[in-house]
Write a protein that holds these residues in place. Structure first.
Motif, PDB file in Angstrom:
ATOM      1  N   ALA A  36       0.809  -1.218   0.000  1.00 13.70           N
ATOM      2  CA  ALA A  36       0.000   0.000   0.000  1.00 13.70           C
ATOM      3  C   ALA A  36       0.842   1.267   0.000  1.00 13.70           C
ATOM      4  CB  ALA A  36      -0.950   0.008   1.202  1.00 13.70           C
ATOM      5  N   GLU A  37       2.107   1.173   0.431  1.00 17.62           N
ATOM      6  CA  GLU A  37       2.970   2.350   0.371  1.00 17.62           C
ATOM      7  C   GLU A  37       3.206   2.741  -1.090  1.00 17.62           C
ATOM      8  OE1 GLU A  37       7.453   3.864   1.671  1.00 17.62           O
ATOM      9  OE2 GLU A  37       6.785   1.847   2.205  1.00 17.62           O
ATOM     10  N   ALA A  38       3.552   1.761  -1.928  1.00 13.71           N
ATOM     11  CA  ALA A  38       3.734   2.044  -3.358  1.00 13.71           C
ATOM     12  C   ALA A  38       2.412   2.463  -3.993  1.00 13.71           C
ATOM     13  CB  ALA A  38       4.283   0.808  -4.061  1.00 13.71           C
ATOM     14  N   TRP A  39       1.336   1.859  -3.564  1.00 11.23           N
ATOM     15  CA  TRP A  39       0.005   2.172  -4.101  1.00 11.23           C
ATOM     16  C   TRP A  39      -0.349   3.627  -3.815  1.00 11.23           C
ATOM     17  CZ3 TRP A  39      -4.711  -1.459  -2.691  1.00 11.23           C
ATOM     18  CH2 TRP A  39      -5.694  -1.331  -3.668  1.00 11.23           C
ATOM     19  N   CYS A  40      -0.102   4.085  -2.585  1.00 11.68           N
ATOM     20  CA  CYS A  40      -0.394   5.473  -2.217  1.00 11.68           C
ATOM     21  C   CYS A  40       0.419   6.463  -3.051  1.00 11.68           C
ATOM     22  CB  CYS A  40      -0.103   5.703  -0.736  1.00 11.68           C
ATOM     23  SG  CYS A  40      -1.300   4.953   0.392  1.00 11.68           S
ATOM     24  N   ARG A  41       1.628   6.080  -3.382  1.00 14.45           N
ATOM     25  CA  ARG A  41       2.489   6.965  -4.166  1.00 14.45           C
ATOM     26  C   ARG A  41       2.098   6.978  -5.649  1.00 14.45           C
ATOM     27  NH1 ARG A  41       6.944   8.218  -0.986  1.00 14.45           N
ATOM     28  NH2 ARG A  41       7.419   6.740   0.694  1.00 14.45           N
ATOM     29  N   GLY A  42       1.142   6.128  -6.028  1.00 12.18           N
ATOM     30  CA  GLY A  42       0.729   6.067  -7.426  1.00 12.18           C
ATOM     31  C   GLY A  42       1.602   5.184  -8.288  1.00 12.18           C
ATOM     32  N   ASP A  43       2.505   4.406  -7.661  1.00 10.28           N
ATOM     33  CA  ASP A  43       3.365   3.490  -8.412  1.00 10.28           C
ATOM     34  C   ASP A  43       2.645   2.141  -8.484  1.00 10.28           C
ATOM     35  OD1 ASP A  43       5.336   1.988  -9.577  1.00 10.28           O
ATOM     36  OD2 ASP A  43       6.937   2.634  -8.219  1.00 10.28           O
ATOM     37  N   HIS A  44       1.670   2.050  -9.386  1.00  9.07           N
ATOM     38  CA  HIS A  44       0.802   0.882  -9.437  1.00  9.07           C
ATOM     39  C   HIS A  44       1.536  -0.368  -9.914  1.00  9.07           C
ATOM     40  CE1 HIS A  44      -2.032   4.339  -9.687  1.00  9.07           C
ATOM     41  NE2 HIS A  44      -2.652   3.616  -8.784  1.00  9.07           N
ATOM     42  N   GLU A  45       2.505  -0.202 -10.805  1.00  9.69           N
ATOM     43  CA  GLU A  45       3.254  -1.376 -11.242  1.00  9.69           C
ATOM     44  C   GLU A  45       4.054  -1.965 -10.088  1.00  9.69           C
ATOM     45  OE1 GLU A  45       6.441  -2.969 -14.620  1.00  9.69           O
ATOM     46  OE2 GLU A  45       5.943  -0.821 -14.525  1.00  9.69           O
ATOM     47  N   ARG A  46       4.705  -1.110  -9.299  1.00 10.65           N
ATOM     48  CA  ARG A  46       5.462  -1.611  -8.148  1.00 10.65           C
ATOM     49  C   ARG A  46       4.530  -2.277  -7.141  1.00 10.65           C
ATOM     50  NH1 ARG A  46      10.082  -3.863  -6.450  1.00 10.65           N
ATOM     51  NH2 ARG A  46      10.548  -3.356  -4.282  1.00 10.65           N
ATOM     52  N   ALA A  47       3.384  -1.673  -6.888  1.00 15.67           N
ATOM     53  CA  ALA A  47       2.427  -2.248  -5.946  1.00 15.67           C
ATOM     54  C   ALA A  47       1.971  -3.631  -6.415  1.00 15.67           C
ATOM     55  CB  ALA A  47       1.235  -1.319  -5.777  1.00 15.67           C
ATOM     56  N   LEU A  48       1.698  -3.756  -7.701  1.00 16.21           N
ATOM     57  CA  LEU A  48       1.245  -5.037  -8.231  1.00 16.21           C
ATOM     58  C   LEU A  48       2.368  -6.071  -8.177  1.00 16.21           C
ATOM     59  CD1 LEU A  48      -1.315  -6.251  -9.514  1.00 16.21           C
ATOM     60  CD2 LEU A  48      -0.289  -5.801 -11.746  1.00 16.21           C
ATOM     61  N   TRP A  49       3.605  -5.641  -8.481  1.00 15.98           N
ATOM     62  CA  TRP A  49       4.748  -6.563  -8.386  1.00 15.98           C
ATOM     63  C   TRP A  49       4.897  -7.076  -6.956  1.00 15.98           C
ATOM     64  CZ3 TRP A  49       9.199  -7.393  -5.736  1.00 15.98           C
ATOM     65  CH2 TRP A  49      10.130  -8.259  -6.296  1.00 15.98           C
ATOM     66  N   LEU A  50       4.770  -6.188  -5.991  1.00 19.45           N
ATOM     67  CA  LEU A  50       4.883  -6.594  -4.584  1.00 19.45           C
ATOM     68  C   LEU A  50       3.778  -7.580  -4.210  1.00 19.45           C
ATOM     69  CD1 LEU A  50       5.671  -3.102  -3.025  1.00 19.45           C
ATOM     70  CD2 LEU A  50       7.261  -5.040  -3.135  1.00 19.45           C
ATOM     71  N   ALA A  51       2.570  -7.363  -4.740  1.00 23.35           N
ATOM     72  CA  ALA A  51       1.447  -8.232  -4.411  1.00 23.35           C
ATOM     73  C   ALA A  51       1.562  -9.606  -5.062  1.00 23.35           C
ATOM     74  CB  ALA A  51       0.137  -7.570  -4.840  1.00 23.35           C
ATOM     75  N   LEU A  52       2.099  -9.657  -6.276  1.00 24.50           N
ATOM     76  CA  LEU A  52       2.095 -10.907  -7.040  1.00 24.50           C
ATOM     77  C   LEU A  52       3.436 -11.629  -7.090  1.00 24.50           C
ATOM     78  CD1 LEU A  52      -0.037  -9.991 -10.189  1.00 24.50           C
ATOM     79  CD2 LEU A  52      -0.791 -11.004  -8.033  1.00 24.50           C
ATOM     80  N   ALA A  53       4.546 -10.901  -6.973  1.00 24.80           N
ATOM     81  CA  ALA A  53       5.849 -11.507  -7.245  1.00 24.80           C
ATOM     82  C   ALA A  53       6.832 -11.471  -6.090  1.00 24.80           C
ATOM     83  CB  ALA A  53       6.479 -10.823  -8.472  1.00 24.80           C
ATOM     84  N   ASP A  54       6.603 -10.660  -5.083  1.00 23.93           N
ATOM     85  CA  ASP A  54       7.545 -10.537  -3.967  1.00 23.93           C
ATOM     86  C   ASP A  54       7.504 -11.809  -3.117  1.00 23.93           C
ATOM     87  OD1 ASP A  54       9.424  -9.385  -2.337  1.00 23.93           O
ATOM     88  OD2 ASP A  54       8.023  -8.074  -1.271  1.00 23.93           O
ATOM     89  N   PRO A  55       8.622 -12.513  -2.921  1.00 24.62           N
ATOM     90  CA  PRO A  55       8.614 -13.732  -2.099  1.00 24.62           C
ATOM     91  C   PRO A  55       8.163 -13.439  -0.681  1.00 24.62           C
ATOM     92  CG  PRO A  55      10.678 -13.515  -3.309  1.00 24.62           C
ATOM     93  CD  PRO A  55       9.963 -12.210  -3.462  1.00 24.62           C
ATOM     94  N   ASN A  56       7.480 -14.424  -0.093  1.00 24.41           N
ATOM     95  CA  ASN A  56       6.947 -14.262   1.255  1.00 24.41           C
ATOM     96  C   ASN A  56       7.149 -15.568   2.012  1.00 24.41           C
ATOM     97  OD1 ASN A  56       4.862 -14.225   3.468  1.00 24.41           O
ATOM     98  ND2 ASN A  56       4.366 -12.250   2.549  1.00 24.41           N
ATOM     99  N   ASP A  57       7.501 -15.455   3.283  1.00 22.17           N
ATOM    100  CA  ASP A  57       7.740 -16.650   4.094  1.00 22.17           C
ATOM    101  C   ASP A  57       6.507 -17.545   4.196  1.00 22.17           C
ATOM    102  OD1 ASP A  57      10.320 -15.840   4.575  1.00 22.17           O
ATOM    103  OD2 ASP A  57       9.893 -14.939   6.526  1.00 22.17           O
ATOM    104  N   HIS A  58       5.319 -16.978   3.993  1.00 18.36           N
ATOM    105  CA  HIS A  58       4.087 -17.744   4.127  1.00 18.36           C
ATOM    106  C   HIS A  58       3.667 -18.422   2.822  1.00 18.36           C
ATOM    107  CE1 HIS A  58       3.610 -15.970   8.066  1.00 18.36           C
ATOM    108  NE2 HIS A  58       3.656 -14.754   7.550  1.00 18.36           N
ATOM    109  N   ASP A  59       4.437 -18.233   1.758  1.00 19.11           N
ATOM    110  CA  ASP A  59       4.064 -18.813   0.469  1.00 19.11           C
ATOM    111  C   ASP A  59       4.082 -20.340   0.506  1.00 19.11           C
ATOM    112  OD1 ASP A  59       3.770 -16.329  -0.711  1.00 19.11           O
ATOM    113  OD2 ASP A  59       5.811 -16.284  -1.530  1.00 19.11           O
ATOM    114  N   THR A  60       3.110 -20.930  -0.163  1.00 16.09           N
ATOM    115  CA  THR A  60       3.133 -22.374  -0.385  1.00 16.09           C
ATOM    116  C   THR A  60       4.146 -22.671  -1.501  1.00 16.09           C
ATOM    117  OG1 THR A  60       1.417 -22.291  -2.089  1.00 16.09           O
ATOM    118  CG2 THR A  60       0.692 -22.495   0.205  1.00 16.09           C
TER     119      THR A  60
END
Length: 400
Positions: free
Chosen positions: A155-179
């Motif tokens: 949401a930090e990138a989203w607030c700044r209007g950087d929608h591509e970065r926000a979407l990359w973080l949502a879909l591609a950023d690795p997360n410890d909780h990922d299956t």
């Protein structure tokens, strides 16, 4: 001191006044173990082939725990559902969807293990002192499950209007909780980001497929693509960022209001945060009545010390209050309001028993109730801090 050695060591029972009285929404009680709320919801939707927008619940419950909570399904099956890690019990019909405001609070039963006599004494002393100073009302680590390896809030990138970065973080950023499947699909997206046609045939998760299919036709419309993510996920992203900002504000407030010797620190995933101790009556009373604003562009705080602290907090992120908003879609927004600086547990009691998992040690069984939005894990960290602190002080004395 050890916590959550087995799921039964951390039990959460959601409290609500909602009761069946007729209507188009089926009300259920979800009892789960070793599974998160979003994962259980996804399994329910798949089992009954139900659209996501028909299901509603009031909040997330811990993965590493035994929990009960409520949910509704519009025109849902009037029957139970059994799964390896959860059970869904049909309670009756209600007039509207279950929502966060329907949660009156949560009842907790928590077991602290592997305690020696000194640790038991420290825990009991800390519990006795909670009524005087309360527990700092931070959002705890489980609030930030959407924060990936990059360490940047979606949401930090989203607030700044950087929608591509926000979407990359949502879909591609690795997360410890990922299956394993999620990890594999995120790796595909990182390697082929922008080549949507190549990604399209290799993804199985419905959320990813829906977004990528949209981008295959409109490859640079990241703003609209964000809106294609489920609303509950988008709301989680916004809540995580706002919660972190509020935590930073509370930490700053406590370090401003109290002397260094009156402060300890609690460990969190995002760094240590301050907590007050040994307050006089005047200080404790003032802190009990303190509420701090949830950062949002919809907020109109009056000039003064709190507004100054809020501006200083936002300055850490190079962002202004007017930017704490989502322009599109309109169904996703930052909460407006205030949150208490501290909370006090209700109906707090404890018993001391031999620890069957650790020979010769004790376990402390806690029972209490918290208002909606308060974190029992913060209470445990607050108790643990008083157990650790004397040992640290003794160690320092021996070296001085």
């Amino acid at each position: 001191m050890k916590l959550k050695r087995i799921p039964e060591d951390f039990r959460v029972d959601e409290l609500t006044d909602v009761a069946p009285a007729g209507g188009p929404f089926a009300l259920y009680r979800l009892s789960k173990r070793w599974i998160g709320t979003p994962e259980a919801v996804e399994a329910i939707l798949q089992s009954w082939r139900i659209e996501r927008e028909r299901l509603a619940y009031g909040g997330l419950k811990d993965f590493h725990a035994v929990t009960q909570q409520h949910l509704t399904i519009e025109q849902g099956p009037r029957q139970d559902l059994h799964h390896a890690r959860f059970a869904l019990g049909y309670l009756g019909q209600v007039a509207r969807p279950f929502q966060a405001g329907d949660v009156a609070g949560n009842g907790f039963h928590i077991v602290l293990r592997d305690l020696d006599a000194a640790a038991v004494a420290g825990c009991q002393a800390a519990l006795a002192g909670l009524a005087a100073t309360g527990v700092p009302n931070y959002f705890d680590d489980q609030r930030f499950g959407s924060l990936g390896a990059s360490g940047q809030f979606i949401a930090e990138a989203w607030c700044r209007g950087d929608h591509e970065r926000a979407l990359w973080l949502a879909l591609a950023d690795p997360n410890d909780h990922d299956t394993p499947t999620q990890s594999e699909e995120k790796a595909i997206l990182r390697a082929q980001w922008g080549d949507w046609s190549a990604c399209q045939g290799r993804l199985t998760h419905p959320d990813c497929r829906r977004v990528v299919q949209f981008l295959a036709d409109r490859p640079t419309d990241f703003r609209t693509a964000m809106a294609r993510l489920p609303i509950d996920l988008r709301s989680l992203y916004v809540a995580a960022f706002q919660s972190h900002l509020w935590n930073r504000l509370l930490d700053r407030y406590l370090r401003t209001e109290f002397r260094p010797e009156q402060l300890g620190e609690l460990p969190t995933r995002l760094g240590p945060v301050a907590f007050p101790r040994r307050l006089d009556e005047r200080q404790a009373t003032a802190l009990a009545g303190c509420e701090l604003p949830l950062p949002s562009a919809r907020l109109k705080p009056e000039p003064g010390p709190i507004r100054d602290l809020l501006d200083e907090t936002l300055h850490e992120f190079g962002i202004e209050l007017r930017q704490i908003r989502i322009k599109y879609p309109r169904d996703t927004f930052f909460s407006k309001g205030y949150r208490r600086a501290v909370f006090v547990p209700h109906e707090l009691s404890h018993t001391l028993e031999p620890d069957e998992l650790y020979a010769g040690r004790h376990k402390l069984c806690l029972s209490f109730r918290l208002s909606r939005g308060c974190y029992a894990t913060l209470l445990v960290k607050r108790v643990e801090a008083e157990v650790v602190a004397p040992k640290d002080a003794s160690h320092r004395s021996s070296n001085e």
